[in-house]
Every structure is written in structure tokens, then in C-alpha cells.
Scaffold this motif. Structure first.
Motif, PDB file in Angstrom:
ATOM      1  N   UNK A  30     -13.499  -6.042   5.181  1.00 11.19           N
ATOM      2  CA  UNK A  30     -12.053  -5.820   5.293  1.00 11.19           C
ATOM      3  C   UNK A  30     -11.567  -4.870   4.207  1.00 11.19           C
ATOM      4  N   UNK A  31     -12.114  -4.993   3.000  1.00 17.14           N
ATOM      5  CA  UNK A  31     -11.668  -4.126   1.910  1.00 17.14           C
ATOM      6  C   UNK A  31     -12.144  -2.694   2.127  1.00 17.14           C
ATOM      7  N   UNK A  32     -13.328  -2.521   2.714  1.00 14.68           N
ATOM      8  CA  UNK A  32     -13.829  -1.176   2.999  1.00 14.68           C
ATOM      9  C   UNK A  32     -12.987  -0.460   4.049  1.00 14.68           C
ATOM     10  N   UNK A  33     -12.297  -1.230   4.893  1.00 13.36           N
ATOM     11  CA  UNK A  33     -11.472  -0.639   5.936  1.00 13.36           C
ATOM     12  C   UNK A  33     -10.095  -0.238   5.426  1.00 13.36           C
ATOM     13  N   UNK A  34      -9.743  -0.658   4.218  1.00 16.24           N
ATOM     14  CA  UNK A  34      -8.441  -0.302   3.647  1.00 16.24           C
ATOM     15  C   UNK A  34      -8.403   1.159   3.245  1.00 16.24           C
ATOM     16  N   UNK A  35      -7.211   1.715   3.233  1.00 18.57           N
ATOM     17  CA  UNK A  35      -7.041   3.039   2.642  1.00 18.57           C
ATOM     18  C   UNK A  35      -7.308   2.943   1.144  1.00 18.57           C
ATOM     19  N   UNK A  36      -7.817   4.018   0.591  1.00 20.56           N
ATOM     20  CA  UNK A  36      -8.227   3.994  -0.816  1.00 20.56           C
ATOM     21  C   UNK A  36      -7.072   3.637  -1.740  1.00 20.56           C
ATOM     22  N   UNK A  37      -5.878   4.170  -1.459  1.00 18.80           N
ATOM     23  CA  UNK A  37      -4.722   3.887  -2.318  1.00 18.80           C
ATOM     24  C   UNK A  37      -4.363   2.405  -2.280  1.00 18.80           C
ATOM     25  N   UNK A  38      -4.424   1.782  -1.087  1.00 15.55           N
ATOM     26  CA  UNK A  38      -4.109   0.362  -0.972  1.00 15.55           C
ATOM     27  C   UNK A  38      -5.162  -0.481  -1.689  1.00 15.55           C
ATOM     28  N   UNK A  39      -6.425  -0.110  -1.525  1.00 11.07           N
ATOM     29  CA  UNK A  39      -7.507  -0.851  -2.184  1.00 11.07           C
ATOM     30  C   UNK A  39      -7.369  -0.759  -3.706  1.00 11.07           C
ATOM     31  N   UNK A  40      -7.060   0.429  -4.214  1.00 13.05           N
ATOM     32  CA  UNK A  40      -6.907   0.604  -5.658  1.00 13.05           C
ATOM     33  C   UNK A  40      -5.687  -0.151  -6.185  1.00 13.05           C
ATOM     34  N   UNK A  41      -4.612  -0.179  -5.388  1.00 13.13           N
ATOM     35  CA  UNK A  41      -3.407  -0.898  -5.804  1.00 13.13           C
ATOM     36  C   UNK A  41      -3.684  -2.388  -5.937  1.00 13.13           C
ATOM     37  N   UNK A  42      -4.351  -2.964  -4.969  1.00 11.65           N
ATOM     38  CA  UNK A  42      -4.675  -4.389  -5.022  1.00 11.65           C
ATOM     39  C   UNK A  42      -5.615  -4.680  -6.200  1.00 11.65           C
ATOM     40  N   UNK A  43      -6.589  -3.807  -6.389  1.00  6.11           N
ATOM     41  CA  UNK A  43      -7.532  -3.993  -7.488  1.00  6.11           C
ATOM     42  C   UNK A  43      -6.808  -3.943  -8.832  1.00  6.11           C
ATOM     43  N   UNK A  44      -5.880  -3.011  -8.975  1.00  9.75           N
ATOM     44  CA  UNK A  44      -5.147  -2.865 -10.235  1.00  9.75           C
ATOM     45  C   UNK A  44      -4.355  -4.128 -10.558  1.00  9.75           C
ATOM     46  N   UNK A  45      -3.733  -4.731  -9.535  1.00  7.91           N
ATOM     47  CA  UNK A  45      -2.970  -5.959  -9.769  1.00  7.91           C
ATOM     48  C   UNK A  45      -3.872  -7.079 -10.277  1.00  7.91           C
ATOM     49  N   UNK A  46      -5.024  -7.235  -9.659  1.00 12.11           N
ATOM     50  CA  UNK A  46      -5.945  -8.298 -10.051  1.00 12.11           C
ATOM     51  C   UNK A  46      -6.469  -8.059 -11.468  1.00 12.11           C
ATOM     52  N   UNK A  47      -6.845  -6.809 -11.767  1.00 11.76           N
ATOM     53  CA  UNK A  47      -7.398  -6.493 -13.088  1.00 11.76           C
ATOM     54  C   UNK A  47      -6.359  -6.698 -14.182  1.00 11.76           C
ATOM     55  N   UNK A  48      -5.134  -6.265 -13.937  1.00 12.70           N
ATOM     56  CA  UNK A  48      -4.085  -6.435 -14.951  1.00 12.70           C
ATOM     57  C   UNK A  48      -3.802  -7.912 -15.198  1.00 12.70           C
ATOM     58  N   UNK A  49      -3.755  -8.704 -14.128  1.00 10.79           N
ATOM     59  CA  UNK A  49      -3.529 -10.149 -14.288  1.00 10.79           C
ATOM     60  C   UNK A  49      -4.678 -10.788 -15.054  1.00 10.79           C
ATOM     61  N   UNK A  50      -5.919 -10.401 -14.723  1.00 15.25           N
ATOM     62  CA  UNK A  50      -7.080 -10.971 -15.401  1.00 15.25           C
ATOM     63  C   UNK A  50      -7.076 -10.612 -16.876  1.00 15.25           C
ATOM     64  N   UNK A  51      -6.803  -9.361 -17.196  1.00 16.02           N
ATOM     65  CA  UNK A  51      -6.762  -8.914 -18.586  1.00 16.02           C
ATOM     66  C   UNK A  51      -5.669  -9.655 -19.358  1.00 16.02           C
ATOM     67  N   UNK A  52      -4.499  -9.796 -18.729  1.00 15.15           N
ATOM     68  CA  UNK A  52      -3.386 -10.491 -19.382  1.00 15.15           C
ATOM     69  C   UNK A  52      -3.741 -11.936 -19.694  1.00 15.15           C
ATOM     70  N   UNK A  53      -4.412 -12.619 -18.771  1.00 15.62           N
ATOM     71  CA  UNK A  53      -4.785 -14.013 -19.001  1.00 15.62           C
ATOM     72  C   UNK A  53      -5.893 -14.126 -20.045  1.00 15.62           C
TER      73      UNK A  53
END
Length: 904
Positions: A30-53
Motif C-alpha cells: 500500500x505504501x509503494x502505491x502512494x505518491x512520493x510526496x504523500x509517502x514522504x509526508x506521512x513518514x515525516x510525521x512519524x519520524x518527528x513524533x518519534x524523535x520528540x518522544x
């Protein structure tokens, strides 16, 4: 901190940090089928939350599945790889665990601590970062620094700044930069000759190649200005951080041919403005005192083609920078209250390079580290205590012994448990019923765990109990008398604060959550009714305590949470340092204020009475929900009043001021150094009692701290007779002074006991037999006799210079004389002697926390302390209290005491 990420929401319904990142697509396909910008946006949210915690004590990331699939799914390889990259460690499970519950996917994040990082690196960053935003040059490459490389680089820069002085006569910020580095931007450099040219021909081949100090780039004719904005941060940062260099824009990197940019496609004024703006926005972090700006020059060189102006070549010459230049703020985040915020470059550098303070040798011999920043979570502060006092492990065994007994569950403190059972019918049955599933562990009762954690007490809470049991996560129980709204919110808030403090204050590095459970004790049925659980997150089994070792580590972190306070070392070291209460002090602090509204606290010299007075005022504020304007602190002298006033925990006045005003707004009163009070302006004790007992239903607090051994007058003090001080507590453990000074104090106190002044109750003097102190603490005591005034001031100046050479400073020293009149007599002579030694800072005790030597009288310095104290002819006309006067003087000195007697 910078502004928060708006798409990340910190949830407040659980006793943990929970960041909701919204919808995220899961699964590789499912993630491979996403547009690159959408995939990067979702990844950025997860990484920022993980780093913050990771940087904020750990917690949980909640993802809402964007997929329509109903069956369990893996997170996705790209997300997992990004998390692994974030921690730069092969030991992935040390920080992250995953769980799907329905359509929610949870990432459980343990707090960052570099003890779990790969052991193959000797440099372990103190915080987690996705990107340092620091660049350097190596050979002919501009390379980003990872966190480890950045830490080494920053340590070197910090060390260079520490050991090199920037000359005021320098006109450029190149001090501390080697001649070899400066040579890269000097006239002997062939790149400099080209930089000086006004014109070149299209197709010219530059007589030098790319190198560590030279980079070639071409113009991107699609969007020239944006291309420049993208180039500048990394190149300018790299050159400034690595000896300077040149960026040629408009040169082919392979052939070295000058290509330039067509004049029709570039506006020179706009280009220069873009370059200036991009460079001015680069974050700078200084370690040096002069804090110069970064120096650079821009040259636009005409490029001709067949004798006609074709276009332009742009060259940016960057000077080596004394400190650090970032391309942007580092990609590192923290949770700040309810927001996920990106760290500024300055804050990030402070946290990354944070280390234990460097104690000079004599302080290092006197203090013992209880919690080091090494291998601890990012928000921890160093914790020290005097050597010879209880270590945190000893305090844990004393307060919470045998946390996982083999055959039963222990209730502690037993005395409080018995009190609660006698006060609340049905409580014993309720607790026993709740504890049936647990056979090994400890249940720690408190009338209010919120107050213990410096939160406000909630009305209607009968008690709280913290369960530390085997095969269970910690559980905080709140027992309410009746069904009340807000009980679960209170319990969640208290459990959340406890969890955060166990990690960020206590230094616990294991996986941790604290469950929150509310119980209601019904007077009619003696059965409990529990509020509906709000937090439905099911934590992995690794969040349970499995053995005694884990339980003891957690309880030692709890000891730091409960017993720590801001050490006076903080002012000396210039950074936040914590100290621990002794078990005796903690027993006093733990007293039920509602049952001890009036209390006389008798404390031997150096037993920490003023520290306890401050701690009790903080507790009063939380127990009685009152502002600082409702709490009054009274002492005899202005310097101690100013010291307490600067803490912003109360209103502070001297006794004389107290007797002049009405204080109708005051509810609670703390009196300190009461042995030196007098009745000359009226009955202060009766006035204080009247104020605190205005309301019969709920009288205020009146606690009086005193030490008769330090009585420095023969007048009537206004204190009630010792026999009428019906509620008393004693502090008999000396925690301030080094052993040679303690021995001197004991001798002087014994002399007082042998021949007490008339205004000191003889029965009080038996406290001397209970005296305890930390043995083996190195210190220095010197008594010099028959000195002239000139010899005294010379002795003080010479000794100060010798001590400053060992690492002490002006803020460590107090020079105390007998009277205020003596202060004026010595002031000018002492200043003259000090200035010969280039010691310039000298002031009275009214700013006792300042960076200067204090010169004041013994009486005015009462209640304060410094590492080094000189007592100049410390005599008093009242011979009956001469030993008391010396006790008062000596108890002010922590490490060095010099008593200098003047010849008569």
C-alpha cells in the motif's frame, strides 16, 4: 524551541505522552502505491513524533490506519528503516515496539539514552536527531555531519574557545583559527586571484580544481534564485566550519570551464539580495565571548563571449568562522507542554554537548555523584550529595526496602497505612481486594502523590497508592471518598507527571508506563466503584517489571524524584545541579501539614533548616491551593530575606517589617533563624499565631525554624519557653560542613553546653549528643592569632588568589567581621589589597548569589553559606555568647574556614 508541527496532536487523556499523527498508510504494498510526496509526508510525521518522544521521556505514537483493510498489517519497511536511521543503532527493539489494536496502530517509544546505542562508538550523542544540519568539507566533498561527528566537532570548538582568548585588537573573528586555514582565503591562493577579477571569457578553464576549499556549481536556469537558496546553506556552513573557502557558481565541475549564466536570465540586484538573505538566515552558535558575525564576500564577475557581455559568474568567498555555522536548525524535536517543537540550533547544541559539570578537585572530594548525565535521558540534570551522606541506593533501602519480597506484598509507610485505615472505614478491605492479583511487590501510600510531585492537591482524595509489583507495570491508585467528577483526570495527570519525572528527573532508562486507576470508597457499602478507563492502550509485556533489579532501579529513580532539590552548587557552577534531602529531612518534609499546623523545628548548625523552610513553603502552596502572596517568610536579616525573595515562592520580610504592617492577606507563616529574633518591637510570635489562626475552621501553617546554639544576643527572643513548644521536630544531621569545620563546631557547641547563656534553655543543649555528620569530607580550618589589620587584609588577598588558582572564584568567598561598623573599617583596605591581586568584585551580603566576594557582618550573613569563609576578629562584647558567635560564623563555611584574630 521553534513552532510546533500542526499535524501532530499531543493527547491528554492518558497517563503518558501520546502523539496522534493522524492517518498513515500501512503495509509495504500500500505504501509503494502512494505518491512520493504523500509517502514522504506521512513518514515525516512519524519520524518527528518519534524523535520528540525519544527526547522527552518516551511515550506512544498513535497512527490511524488509512488503509481499508481490516486484518492486521505491518507498518511498512520504509517507516521502519527511517526509525532505525533516526536512532543510528542496530539495536532497534531497545527503543521501539509496535502493536495494532483495531484500526489504531501504536509505536511504543522508550526514552533516549545512549547506553542502548551500538557499543562500537565511543562518542554517543546525548539527544536524538534526524539531521544535525552541520556540514564540513573533506577532500573535494561537502559532507553532512551525523550526530556523532557533530558532537566531536562541537566538543573541539567548545574546547578551543575555552582555551583561547580572543584579542580585542583583532579586527576580524579569525582568532583561534590556524594560519594554514587562513591561508586558504589569502592572496597566495589562486582562487583569490580569480575572485579579484572583473571579467572572464566564456569557456575559460580555471587554473585550479575543486578541493577542500573550492567548490564548482552551475546555475540552474529553471529557477536561479531558488537554486542559490538551496546551495548556500550547506556550502557556506561547510566552508565556515572547515577553514573557509570559495563557492564558484557558473563553472562546470568536471571540465572547470567558466559557463556563467546568461544576463537575460538573472537580475544582479535580486541575486545579491537573495545571497545576502540566505546567508543572514544561517543559524550561528557561539562558544566565544566576542560573538562576531560570520564574514563573507560576494563577487559578480562579467563573462564575455566574443567580446560581448554574455552573462555572469558568481563567487562567494567564505571566511573561516570562530565557532559554528548551521545550514538550518537541526532536525530534532521535543514535546513542549502540548506541542511538538523543533529545537533551535542553540538549544540543540546545549543539549548535545551537555555534560556533568567539572568540579574542582576539592569539591570533587567533598561531593558524590548520585546521577550522572552519562547514559541518562536528555532532560536529566546531574545529582550530587555530600560524601558520607546516604547514597540513593541507601535511601531506597531505607524508604522502600526489599521492593519485591518473596512471599507477600508490603504496604509502606506502615505508620501512614495504619493512620489511613483508622480514619476510613472499609479502606483496608478495598485495598486488600485490589491487591489480590499481586503477591510480590510494594504498595507506597501517600495522602497525595500529587503534592509529592509538586502538583496541587485535589479535594476529595483520601489517599493515593503507587504499586511496584512483579509482572506488572507500575499502577497509581487514587482513592476517593465519594463519586466525584474529575477523579480520573486527576489520577491520569498525577500518573503522567510521575512517569515523566521518573525518567527525566530520576534518570530511569528502562521501558516505563504508569497505569492510573481510580477507586471510590462508599461509606454505605464499603465497596468500590471504578470510573471507566479512559486510556485503552495495551502496553507490550516489556513494560512490566520482571525482577528485583528493575524494581530497585525504578525506586532509586523515585528517591531522586521525591528527595531532590536545586542545589546551591548550581549558582557556583553556572548550571542546574540537584541535591538530595537526607532521610531525616525527608521525614520532616513528609509530615501531614493539616495535622502539624504549628511546629518548632530545632536544627543543629548546617542541618539544612533554610532548605527545609523553602521546601515546606512549596508544599504549603500545593496542599492549600494558595498563591505565593499568601505565604510569608520572616527572618531577622535583609540578606537572607533577599535570598529567599529571589526564589519567588513567598513574600519575604524581616522581623522589623513584619511588626510594622498588618499582613491581612497572609494565611501561612514560616519563621527562619528565630533564635536571633527579639521582642524589642513587640511580640512577633503572638502576632504570627494570630494571623495564622484567623480562621478557626482551617487555620494556617506556622512553622518556626531555629537553633539555640547560634543565638547571637542576650535579649529576650520572643519564642515561647521550650516546655511550651508543644509540637517539635529535630534536625541533628550536619550536612553542610567539611569535617574539620564540623569538629570545630562540636568543640564550640560543647563549650556552650558546659556554660550556656541565660537565654538558652539548657534542656535543648542535649541535642548535641544526637549530632551526626558526614565523616571524611575534606576541608580546611586555619586559625591565625595576633595579626595586625594590614596583615589580615594581606592574608585574605593572598589566600583568595591561591584558592582562585585552584578553581574557586569570587562567588565562593565570604569575609565576615563582627559588626556593620567593622565592615566599613575593612572595606577600603581589603579592596586595596584585593586589587593588587587583580580581584575586583567585593560587595555586601544583600546579593549573596552574586559573582563577588561578600564582605559583611556575621549576624547579617546568618542563614547563608559559602565554600570559603574568612572570619576577621569574630568577637562580641557579650562574652557569654562568644562561643555562640563562633558557631554562627563557622557554620557558614562549607569547605574552608579561616579565623583571623586581630592583635589588641
Amino acid at each position: 524551541m521553534k513552532m510546533s508541527h500542526r499535524s501532530l496532536v499531543v493527547e491528554l487523556s492518558c497517563p503518558d505522552l501520546v502523539i496522534n499523527v493522524g492517518k498513515v498508510t500501512l503495509g509495504d504494498q500500500s505504501r509503494n502505491e502512494l505518491q512520493e510526496t504523500q509517502r514522504d509526508h506521512e513518514k515525516a510525521k512519524v519520524i518527528q513524533a518519534a524523535c520528540a518522544l525519544l527526547n522527552s521521556g518516551g511515550g506512544v505514537i498513535r497512527l490511524e490506519m488509512a488503509n481499508e483493510d481490516e486484518y492486521p498489517m505491518k507498518m511498512g519497511k520504509d517507516l521502519a528503516c527511517s526509525l532505525r536511521e533516526l536512532i543510528q543503532s542496530s539495536y532497534f527493539p531497545a527503543f521501539f515496539e509496535f502493536k495494532q489494536q483495531g484500526r489504531s496502530f501504536y509505536i511504543f517509544v522508550k526514552s533516549w539514552s545512549n547506553d542502548a546505542l551500538a557499543e562500537d562508538s565511543s562518542v554517543k550523542p546525548h539527544i536524538c536527531s534526524l539531521n544535525s544540519s552541520l556540514y564540513s568539507t573533506s577532500c573535494s566533498y561537502v559532507l553532512p555531519m551525523d550526530s556523532r561527528e557533530a558532537l566531536q566537532f562541537l566538543k573541539k570548538k567548545k574546547n578551543d574557545a575555552k582555551h583561547s582568548l580572543i584579542s580585542e585588537t583583532e579586527t576580524s573573528p579569525l582568532s583561534g583559527i590556524s594560519k594554514a586555514d587562513h591561508h586558504n582565503t589569502s592572496e597566495s591562493n589562486p582562487a583569490y586571484k580569480v575572485f579579484q577579477m572583473k571579467s572572464l571569457k566564456h569557456g575559460d578553464i580555471l587554473p585550479f580544481s575543486q578541493s577542500q576549499s573550492i567548490e564548482f556549481e552551475q546555475f540552474n536556469t529553471t529557477d536561479i534564485e531558488q537554486h542559490i537558496i538551496n546551495l548556500i546553506p550547506r556550502y557556506v556552513s561547510a566552508f565556515a566550519n572547515t577553514g573557509g573557502g570559495y563557492l564558484f557558481i557558473g563553472v562546470d565541475e568536471n571540465s572547470r570551464k567558466v559557463l556563467g549564466c546568461s544576463k537575460e536570465k538573472v537580475d544582479l540586484k535580486s541575486l545579491e539580495s537573495v545571497i545576502e538573505g540566505a546567508i543572514s538566515n544561517l543559524p550561528l552558535v557561539h562558544f566565544c565571548s566576542s560573538q562576531p558575525k560570520m564574514e563573507y564576500s560576494t563577487r559578480i564577475i562579467n563573462v564575455f563571449k566574443r567580446e560581448e557581455l554574455y552573462g555572469y559568474l558568481c563567487v562567494i568567498k567564505v571566511e573561516p568562522f570562530c565557532c559554528v555555522v548551521f545550514s538550518e536548525d537541526p532536525k530534532s524535536w521535543m514535546v513542549n507542554e502540548k506541542n511538538v517543537c523543533r529545537l533551535t540550533a542553540g538549544k540543540w547544541v546545549d543539549m548535545l554537548t551537555d555534560t556533568d559539570p567539572e568540579l574542582i578537585s576539592e569539591l570533587a572530594e567533598a561531593f558524590e555523584s548520585q546521577l550522572s548525565l552519562s547514559h541518562r535521558p536528555p532532560l536529566c540534570r546531574p545529582v550530587y550529595s555530600k560524601k558520607g551522606l546516604e547514597h540513593k541506593a541507601d535511601l531506597q533501602q531505607r524508604l522502600f526496602p526489599d521492593p519485591v519480597p518473596s512471599d507477600h506484598l508490603r504496604y509502606t509507610p506502615e505508620s501512614l497505612w495504619q493512620e489511613l485505615v483508622s480514619e476510613h472505614e472499609g479502606l483496608e478491605e478495598l485495598i486488600h481486594r485490589q491487591m489480590r492479583p499481586f503477591s510480590q511487590g510494594i504498595l507506597i501510600f501517600s495522602r497525595s502523590w500529587a503534592v509529592d510531585l509538586n502538583l496541587q492537591e485535589k479535594e476529595g482524595v483520601l489517599c493515593d497508592a503507587l504499586l511496584i509489583a512483579q509482572n506488572s507495570p507500575p499502577i497509581l491508585y487514587t482513592i476517593l471518598g465519594e463519586q466525584e467528577a474529575g477523579g480520573q483526570d486527576y489520577c491520569n495527570s498525577t500518573a503522567f507527571t510521575l512517569k515523566q519525572k521518573l525518567v527525566n528527573l530520576g534518570g530511569y532508562t528502562g521501558k516505563l508506563c504508569v497505569m492510573a486507576k481510580v477507586l471510590h470508597l462508599s461509606a454505605e457499602s464499603n465497596t468500590e466503584s471504578m470510573e471507566g478507563a479512559v486510556c485503552l492502550i495495551s502496553y507490550p509485556r516489556s513494560y512490566t517489571l520482571v525482577d528485583t533489579q528493575q524494581a530497585e532501579a525504578l525506586l532509586q529513580a523515585l528517591v531522586i524524584v521525591l528527595l531532590s532539590f536545586r542545589s546551591l552548587l548550581s549558582d557556583q557552577l553556572g548550571c542546574e545541579v540537584l541535591d538530595l534531602l537526607t532521610a531525616q529531612q525527608y521525614a520532616l518534609f513528609s509530615k501531614n501539614l493539616r495535622k502539624n499546623r504549628e511546629l518548632f523545628v530545632h536544627g543543629l548548625p548546617g542541618s539544612g533548616k533554610t532548605i527545609m523552610a523553602m521546601k515546606i513553603m512549596e508544599k504549603i502552596r500545593n496542599v492549600f491551593h494558595c498563591g505565593t502572596d499568601r505565604i510569608l517568610y520572616i527572618c531577622e536579616n535583609q540578606p537572607l530575606r533577599n535570598f529567599i525573595s529571589n526564589k519567588n515562592i513567598c513574600e519575604a520580610v524581616t522581623r522589623k517589617t513584619f511588626m510594622k504592617k498588618d499582613f491581612k492577606h497572609i494565611q501561612h507563616i514560616i519563621v527562619d533563624e528565630a533564635q536571633n529574633f527579639r521582642k524589642e518591637d513587640g511580640d512577633w510570635y503572638e502576632k504570627a499565631r494570630t494571623i495564622t489562626q484567623r480562621t478557626n475552621v482551617c487555620p494556617g501553617i506556622l512553622w518556626i525554624f531555629l537553633d539555640y546554639f547560634q543565638t547571637c544576643h542576650l535579649d529576650e527572643s520572643g519564642l515561647p519557653p521550650l516546655s511550651e513548644q508543644n509540637s517539635k521536630e529535630e534536625l541533628t544531621r550536619v550536612v553542610r560542613n567539611a569535617e574539620p569545620i564540623v569538629n570545630f563546631l562540636l568543640e564550640e557547641m560543647q563549650a556552650i553546653r558546659n556554660s550556656p547563656p541565660d537565654n538558652i534553655p539548657s534542656e535543648y543543649l542535649r541535642m548535641l549528643l544526637e549530632a551526626e555528620w558526614a565523616r571524611g569530607i575534606q576541608g580546611y580550618l586555619k586559625i591565625e592569632e595576633d595579626l595586625t589589620r594590614e596583615k589580615i587584609v594581606t592574608y585574605v588577598a593572598n589566600t583568595c588568589k591561591a584558592l582562585f588558582a585552584k578553581g574557586y572564584s569570587e562567588k565562593d568567598v565570604a569575609v565576615l567581621v563582627s559588626t556593620s561598623r567593622e565592615v566599613e573599617r575593612y572595606k577600603h583596605e581589603l579592596l586595596r589589597a584585593m586589587r593588587k591581586k587583580r580581584i575586583l568584585q567585593l560587595s555586601d551580603a544583600c546579593d549573596a548569589s552574586g559573582d563577588h566576594i561578600v564582605l559583611d557582618s556575621v549576624r547579617r550573613f546568618s542563614g547563608l553559606e559559602r565554600n570559603i569563609v574568612f572570619g576577621i576578629h569574630p568577637s562580641t562584647p557579650e562574652t557569654a555568647i562568644s562561643h555562640n558567635f563562633l558557631v554562627c560564623l563557622a557554620s557558614r563555611a562549607k569547605q574552608h574556614l579561616y579565623i583571623l584574630w586581630r592583635s589588641v
